[in-house]
Write an enzyme that holds these catalytic residues in place. Structure first.
Site, mmCIF file in Angstrom:
data_model
loop_
_atom_site.group_PDB
_atom_site.id
_atom_site.type_symbol
_atom_site.label_atom_id
_atom_site.label_comp_id
_atom_site.label_asym_id
_atom_site.label_seq_id
_atom_site.Cartn_x
_atom_site.Cartn_y
_atom_site.Cartn_z
ATOM 1 N N PHE A 33 7.373 35.290 39.496
ATOM 2 C CA PHE A 33 8.441 36.277 39.267
ATOM 3 C C PHE A 33 9.347 35.888 38.092
ATOM 4 C CE2 PHE A 33 7.944 36.223 44.080
ATOM 5 C CZ PHE A 33 6.975 37.205 44.070
ATOM 6 N N GLU A 44 14.870 39.597 39.991
ATOM 7 C CA GLU A 44 14.674 38.481 39.061
ATOM 8 C C GLU A 44 15.133 38.808 37.647
ATOM 9 O OE1 GLU A 44 12.217 39.850 40.912
ATOM 10 O OE2 GLU A 44 11.991 38.373 42.516
#
Lengths: 328, 284
Positions: free
Chosen positions: A95, A70
């Protein structure tokens, strides 16, 4: 109900039609990609779950699989945006912005690039996956960042519109989405403008203001309260930032009591943003529906919303409480 | 951009930039000395020979891009951009002052020629990956460079970007690592082992070239070699001497984040002036 909001008549039916806000994103991003070839989608190993699959099928050259990375997704998007692309980056909100907040702060916001952050599976109604996957802090994380626009759609149709509005906006935009099918509230005709709230139901005793699918519970609560003689104004505020200060101030002046509703921590979220406006314009008693400094847990969405006091009965109770606190 | 094509001219420009760095840091009263000084040769080679970019090409879609990941090395980039004509050299005095276009760490929105803002380490390579990927989508052949410090290889996010570039075979991407062996808390291998950087990059599918980061011929030669490699990204590990050119700063990690005082700056400028006399006519 406010006729100008063009809500679906079926929204207060017992068998109300349902769809997830993530589904609205999935439809919207294909439409946006069809209209505009600058649109690219990045996904961190959650293509189907974030509803990015249809885009990846339709435009494989403009879909980038990032793997479970991410942080890199946010910075690669920055490089794409600096070179004329309009990246939508999709994963779970825990995330992004959860894990990659520093990348969002420096690479996206400090560079002021046009990236749309899709935060899926937000709120406690994620359900059985439990606290780790229930993003309850993402609005606070994003709305404190300069240049960032923060959008929280209340249903799938509004999510679809938010995708188009975000594509045509400037700078970084965060769109918060839910996992579960939730009631369809708005129609194609319901207005959607970044920076504007909409009055879904007129009323002058207490204003209920909030964002996300929980707005449907506010409408249900308002109907019950009307039977008890309390007239609620229900305001849907999908644009948390920029915020529609005028509509909030007017609600405070007219109703003189406000309940805020959100599936998010009370601290730093939608209620806090509304309180910032009310405290500076027309202070009135307020109650806050949301998470009180706690993690969630596994359970069905309905069980969790009930236990953590984010359902219609909890909203009714908050309205009655704030109604009593009103200065007459 | 005035292209410099002899080794002598490039070395003279690099020395001018080192003197600018010392003067800027003295006026600013804070900032980083070691990294900017050791990057002067690489910065000069890039802006005065390698990069297809110039003040007039700032928005040219076909220009080469340089994304600086170690934003704290700002003084060397500001001095280089000023000498390359992006803004007046006079403006270098404003480094870190209120209202300046020359922020403490590189900022693309204020400084002409800076392609991306950076500071929090470990992000510039990913940005360069995105820039290179945009070129792939658009069928462009511009070269994208990322300038990385060795210290920031402690950040996991660097390795996410290394994996991405290798996976997608971003052939028009070149990462240059300033391998000066120091970071804030000490020598890089003491703070957190980095080696073997070469084998690590190779394992992710990169072509790796190791060079002397103070040798103009090697810097430019490696950049040319990188352009010629069309099936994988290239990492140039440039071995440098932290604080290069000022004897009391060289190899000293204590100079990572500190500026010289007045006496130290006077001595540094004296040493750098004397280096001018040692530069001899030579070709690349």
């Amino acid at each position: 109900m406010n006729k100008n909001a063009h809500l679906l008549a079926s929204t207060l039916y017992k068998d109300v039609p349902m769809a997830a806000t993530r589904d609205g994103y999935g439809i919207g991003v294909v439409e946006a990609g069809t209209e505009d070839e600058r649109v690219v989608v990045l996904c961190a190993d959650l293509t189907e779950s974030t509803r990015s699959q249809q885009f990846s099928n339709a435009f494989p050259k403009r879909f980038i699989e990032m793997g479970v990375a991410e942080q890199n997704m946010a910075v690669v998007a920055t490089g794409l945006a600096l070179n004329g692309k309009i990246p939508f980056i999709a994963t779970y909100a825990v995330f992004s912005p959860g894990r990659n907040w520093d990348q969002i702060r420096i690479s996206a916001c400090y560079n002021n690039v046009h990236i749309i952050f899709i935060g899926a599976h937000a709120g406690i109604s994620v359900g059985p996956d439990g606290a780790t996957h229930q993003a309850m802090e993402d609005i606070a994380l994003t709305r404190t960042l300069p240049h960032m626009t923060v959008l929280v759609p209340c249903d799938s149709e509004e999510a679809r519109k938010a995708v188009h509005a975000a594509k045509d906006a400037k700078g970084p935009v965060y769109i918060r989405l839910g996992r579960n099918a939730t009631p369809k509230i708005t129609s194609e005709k319901t207005p959607f403008t970044i920076g504007k709230a909409q009055i879904f139901k007129e009323g002058n005793d207490v204003a209920i203001i909030g964002a996300g699918p929980i707005i449907h519970s506010a409408l249900v609560a308002a109907r019950t309260l009307a039977e008890q003689g309390i007239s609620c104004r229900v305001i849907n505020m999908p644009s948390i930032k920029p915020i529609d200060a005028d509509t909030i101030e007017q609600a405070a002046r007219d109703c003189k009591a406000v309940v805020t509703v959100e599936e998010h921590q009370i601290m730093g979220g939608v209620g806090s943003a509304i309180a910032e406006v009310i405290a500076q314009t027309y202070p009135v008693p307020m109650e806050f529906i949301g998470m009180h400094n706690s993690f969630g847990e596994s359970g069905t969405p309905e069980e969790l919303l009930k236990k953590y006091r984010m359902d219609a009965p909890a909203i009714e109770e908050a309205v009655r409480k704030v109604f009593k606190r009103k200065k007459t | 951009m005035q292209k410099l094509t002899t080794r002598e001219d490039l070395e003279r420009m690099a020395n001018t930039i080192r003197k600018d760095i010392i003067s800027m840091l003295l006026t600013a009263g804070s900032g980083h000395s070691a990294g900017p000084l050791d990057l002067a040769d690489i910065a000069t080679a890039l802006y005065f020979n390698v990069l297809n970019t110039s003040p007039k090409q700032k928005t040219d879609p076909d220009r080469d891009r340089l994304h600086i990941s170690c934003g704290h090395t700002a003084p060397v980039w500001y001095a280089t951009l000023a000498r390359a004509g992006y803004f007046p050299v006079e403006e270098l005095k404003t480094l870190r002052k209120l209202g300046t276009r020359l922020q403490g760490h590189v900022d693309r929105l204020t400084t002409p020629g800076i392609e991306s803002s950076a500071a929090s380490l470990g992000q510039g390579l990913g940005i360069a990956c995105g820039a290179a990927y945009a070129g792939v989508i658009d069928g462009k052949t511009y070269q994208t460079y990322a300038l990385l410090s060795d210290g920031e290889h402690d950040e996991g996010s660097i390795w996410e970007a290394v994996a991405f570039a290798g996976n997608y075979k971003l052939a028009h991407l070149t990462a240059i690592i300033d391998r000066n062996n120091i970071q804030i808390d000490g020598p890089t291998e003491t703070v957190m082992r980095k080696e073997s950087l070469k084998e690590k990059y190779e394992a992710f599918g990169w072509h790796v070239i190791e060079i002397d980061g103070h040798n103009m011929s090697e810097i430019i030669g490696a950049c040319n070699e990188a352009k010629a490699i069309v099936e994988q990204p290239v990492c140039i590990i440039a071995h440098t001497i932290a604080g290069k050119g000022v004897d009391f700063m060289e190899y000293q990690y204590q100079w990572h984040g500190n500026p010289p005082n007045k006496d130290q700056a006077r001595e540094a400028l004296k040493q750098l002036r004397s280096l001018d006399n040692k530069i001899v006519p030579s070709d690349l």
